[in-house]
Design an enzyme around this catalytic site. Structure first.
Site, mmCIF file in Angstrom:
data_model
loop_
_atom_site.group_PDB
_atom_site.id
_atom_site.type_symbol
_atom_site.label_atom_id
_atom_site.label_comp_id
_atom_site.label_asym_id
_atom_site.label_seq_id
_atom_site.Cartn_x
_atom_site.Cartn_y
_atom_site.Cartn_z
ATOM 1 N N ARG A 67 63.957 -44.390 -8.328
ATOM 2 C CA ARG A 67 62.994 -45.465 -8.130
ATOM 3 C C ARG A 67 62.868 -46.272 -9.430
ATOM 4 O O ARG A 67 63.181 -45.776 -10.515
ATOM 5 C CB ARG A 67 61.628 -44.886 -7.758
ATOM 6 C CG ARG A 67 61.595 -44.106 -6.454
ATOM 7 C CD ARG A 67 60.247 -43.438 -6.279
ATOM 8 N NE ARG A 67 59.968 -42.483 -7.350
ATOM 9 C CZ ARG A 67 58.777 -41.941 -7.587
ATOM 10 N NH1 ARG A 67 57.737 -42.278 -6.819
ATOM 11 N NH2 ARG A 67 58.612 -41.079 -8.568
ATOM 12 N N ASP A 68 62.391 -47.510 -9.288
ATOM 13 C CA ASP A 68 62.231 -48.370 -10.458
ATOM 14 C C ASP A 68 60.867 -48.138 -11.100
ATOM 15 O O ASP A 68 60.027 -49.029 -11.178
ATOM 16 C CB ASP A 68 62.402 -49.835 -10.057
ATOM 17 C CG ASP A 68 62.343 -50.770 -11.263
ATOM 18 O OD1 ASP A 68 62.749 -50.343 -12.359
ATOM 19 O OD2 ASP A 68 61.870 -51.907 -11.097
ATOM 20 N N VAL A 69 60.654 -46.927 -11.569
ATOM 21 C CA VAL A 69 59.406 -46.568 -12.249
ATOM 22 C C VAL A 69 59.723 -45.779 -13.516
ATOM 23 O O VAL A 69 58.992 -44.880 -13.906
ATOM 24 C CB VAL A 69 58.463 -45.753 -11.328
ATOM 25 C CG1 VAL A 69 57.903 -46.636 -10.228
ATOM 26 C CG2 VAL A 69 59.177 -44.539 -10.731
ATOM 27 N N LYS A 130 55.432 -47.754 -16.706
ATOM 28 C CA LYS A 130 56.085 -48.896 -16.094
ATOM 29 C C LYS A 130 56.163 -48.759 -14.585
ATOM 30 O O LYS A 130 56.404 -47.695 -14.043
ATOM 31 C CB LYS A 130 57.503 -49.028 -16.654
ATOM 32 C CG LYS A 130 58.331 -50.113 -15.988
ATOM 33 C CD LYS A 130 59.798 -49.907 -16.266
ATOM 34 C CE LYS A 130 60.647 -50.958 -15.568
ATOM 35 N NZ LYS A 130 60.598 -50.889 -14.107
ATOM 36 N N ASN A 132 57.556 -51.466 -11.077
ATOM 37 C CA ASN A 132 58.209 -52.714 -10.720
ATOM 38 C C ASN A 132 57.189 -53.850 -10.682
ATOM 39 O O ASN A 132 56.067 -53.682 -10.204
ATOM 40 C CB ASN A 132 58.897 -52.570 -9.352
ATOM 41 C CG ASN A 132 59.747 -53.784 -9.019
ATOM 42 O OD1 ASN A 132 59.240 -54.824 -8.652
ATOM 43 N ND2 ASN A 132 61.048 -53.630 -9.143
#
Length: 287
Positions: A67-69, A130, A132
């Protein structure tokens, strides 16, 4: 369906990718960077005629199953980046997330980026942890002085050998124009070579307002949401570069999903067999 074999477009040899990227960013002529996430997507972008590549953090994460985390580390980025460089030969502006941690982490990341073929790096001012940019509304932003410390660390480490882009999330996180301009000024003073300003709006009015007020450094945009805006508007506003962050990944996902769903449902390739690339129409003789 038309099965014409794709003919790659040549843009010539790139002798100094970093100088080329710097020239593209500072040029009055609008330049487009295509987001890529592996060697194949970078090669396809090259053959389409793009002059530079955006090593897309979210797309690389998704291609690795993360995932974009922040699940993908800068080590994952380096591994992919090298393959992209080998395949494309183009200048690569790497998505450096928010620097992957402390000032020292940002310094180490920048040094490794140079070793693995990057021509530039973009880091953003989102706070930890962080997520997205398109998820949620008012994300916390990093302290200006802390973020500027990361920018200075990268600049001290790489000098002019790596183009440094500072990405401000002030608009997309809901902090407004005044905060965006304040942060851009601080980032310019810290050594940034360009500012990437981001927005979640379907129309680019707030980006145009920023561009009208901001004149110190080249402006880069990523129109994931306001993609319908005609390019002449970008040019007239003095926008330097447009990054198509995740369009290659989204196109690949849609195509793979359509093929998989059809085949599992029909136990046959059927019309999908006529729509996918043929074995004679491929970029790098990979099969």
């Amino acid at each position: 369906m038309d099965q014409t074999v794709f003919v790659p477009k040549s843009i010539g040899a790139i002798e100094d990718p970093t100088k080329t990227l710097r020239d593209l960013i500072s040029s009055p002529n609008l330049t487009h960077l295509m987001g890529a996430y592996d060697g194949l997507s970078a090669l396809i972008a090259t053959q389409a005629g793009f002059k530079a590549i955006w090593a897309s953090g979210p797309s690389i994460s998704k291609s690795l199953g993360y995932r974009d985390v922040g699940e993908a580390s800068w080590i994952h980025l380096m591994e992919v980046l090298e393959r992209m460089g080998d395949a494309s030969g183009l200048p690569i502006l790497a998505d450096g997330d928010s620097g992957f941690g402390s000032m020292n982490s940002a310094r180490l990341m920048a040094a490794k980026l140079l070793q693995h073929g990057a021509s530039g790096v973009c880091i953003d001012d989102k706070g930890f942890q962080k997520m997205n940019s398109s998820v949620g509304r008012r994300h916390p932003l990093d302290d200006i002085e802390v973020f500027c410390g990361r920018l200075k660390a990268i600049k001290d480490t790489t000098g002019n050998d790596l183009v440094l882009v500072a990405r401000s999330e002030a608009l997309i996180a809901g902090y407004g124009l005044k905060a965006a301009l304040l942060r851009a000024d601080a980032y310019a003073n810290a050594g940034a070579d360009a500012i990437l300003i981001h927005s979640r709006e379907a129309k680019m009015e707030e980006v145009l307002t920023f561009a009208k007020e901001w004149k110190r450094l080249p402006i880069i945009i990523a129109p994931s949401n306001y993609y319908r805006t005609v390019i002449s508007v970008h040019h007239e506003a003095g926008i330097s570069n447009v990054i198509w962050v995740n369009h290659a990944m989204r196109a690949a996902v849609a195509g793979m999903r359509a093929a998989c769903n059809w085949i599992i449902a029909e136990a046959s390739a059927g019309p999908i067999g006529q729509e996918v690339a043929t074995v004679d129409d491929h970029p790098a003789a990979l099969w």
